[in-house]
Design a protein around this motif. Sequence first.
Motif, PDB file in Angstrom:
ATOM      1  N   TYR A 116       0.997 -12.294  -7.142  1.00 17.53           N
ATOM      2  CA  TYR A 116       2.091 -11.622  -6.428  1.00 17.53           C
ATOM      3  C   TYR A 116       2.386 -12.317  -5.105  1.00 17.53           C
ATOM      4  N   THR A 135       7.919  -7.035  -6.948  1.00 17.20           N
ATOM      5  CA  THR A 135       7.112  -5.843  -6.743  1.00 17.20           C
ATOM      6  C   THR A 135       7.022  -5.021  -8.018  1.00 17.20           C
ATOM      7  N   PHE A 136       8.126  -4.930  -8.768  1.00 17.69           N
ATOM      8  CA  PHE A 136       8.090  -4.214 -10.047  1.00 17.69           C
ATOM      9  C   PHE A 136       7.068  -4.858 -10.983  1.00 17.69           C
ATOM     10  N   VAL A 161       3.359  -4.210  -9.679  1.00 15.13           N
ATOM     11  CA  VAL A 161       2.868  -2.840  -9.872  1.00 15.13           C
ATOM     12  C   VAL A 161       2.691  -2.544 -11.360  1.00 15.13           C
ATOM     13  N   LEU A 211       6.471   4.182 -12.265  1.00 13.57           N
ATOM     14  CA  LEU A 211       5.819   3.964 -10.981  1.00 13.57           C
ATOM     15  C   LEU A 211       6.271   2.652 -10.340  1.00 13.57           C
ATOM     16  N   ALA A 212       6.385   1.609 -11.157  1.00  6.23           N
ATOM     17  CA  ALA A 212       6.823   0.311 -10.643  1.00  6.23           C
ATOM     18  C   ALA A 212       8.267   0.378 -10.151  1.00  6.23           C
ATOM     19  N   VAL A 233       9.926   3.103  -8.997  1.00 13.70           N
ATOM     20  CA  VAL A 233       9.965   3.885  -7.758  1.00 13.70           C
ATOM     21  C   VAL A 233       9.373   3.086  -6.600  1.00 13.70           C
ATOM     22  N   THR A 234       8.258   2.414  -6.838  1.00 15.23           N
ATOM     23  CA  THR A 234       7.601   1.638  -5.784  1.00 15.23           C
ATOM     24  C   THR A 234       8.459   0.472  -5.326  1.00 15.23           C
ATOM     25  N   SER A 235       9.014  -0.285  -6.270  1.00  8.95           N
ATOM     26  CA  SER A 235       9.783  -1.479  -5.888  1.00  8.95           C
ATOM     27  C   SER A 235      11.076  -1.112  -5.170  1.00  8.95           C
ATOM     28  N   GLY A 249      11.803   1.855  -3.788  1.00 13.67           N
ATOM     29  CA  GLY A 249      11.476   2.629  -2.592  1.00 13.67           C
ATOM     30  C   GLY A 249      11.027   1.751  -1.438  1.00 13.67           C
ATOM     31  N   SER A 250      10.138   0.817  -1.700  1.00 12.72           N
ATOM     32  CA  SER A 250       9.678  -0.062  -0.629  1.00 12.72           C
ATOM     33  C   SER A 250      10.797  -0.986  -0.152  1.00 12.72           C
ATOM     34  N   TYR A 251      11.655  -1.421  -1.064  1.00 11.97           N
ATOM     35  CA  TYR A 251      12.796  -2.247  -0.661  1.00 11.97           C
ATOM     36  C   TYR A 251      13.714  -1.461   0.272  1.00 11.97           C
TER      37      TYR A 251
END
Length: 167
Positions: free
Chosen positions: A98, A112-113, A116, A146-147, A149-151, A153-155
């Motif tokens: 990563y 990020t996707f 995760v 999850l990937a 939402v995380t990618s 959301g963090s972006y």
Amino acid sequence: MNNHALDRLTGIFFVALGLAVVAGSWVMPRFEAQGASPYLAPGLTPGLIGIALGICGLILALRTKREDGAERSYWNTVIGTASNRNRAFAALALTLVYGAVLFGNVHFVLATFLFVFAFVCTFEVILKSEGSTHRAISTLIAAALLALVTSFGSYYVFQNLFLVRLP
């Protein structure tokens, strides 16, 4: 080399690393001439992290054996079994891919996707613990959600709230 000696060497390394980080953060510009608050100095956070790293290294280097002669070490429990070694090396490999391969070469959201998703799939499907009876399909769907939402959301948080441009 026994675990106690390895802990001591590792502690000394982290003390030196913490001191180097503090020294590097100290020489960073402070922008006091422009009227900036001392709390806005770019070296403040790395300096605090360097201090914390040095303190943790000092604790690790200076701790002694227990009174019964047994060593106070976590190396046997963390890296002692084949399962734990596989998990540690998988986490290291995924994080290096990563950070060194994906980040900066692929758009942040996609990198990020993928990270995760691969992390969850690796630990929940491939390296799952014994006795786990959940289905792989539901895990893959949960990992994808999850990937996502995380990618995204963090972006969003970095771009719009922290005003940090991401690759």
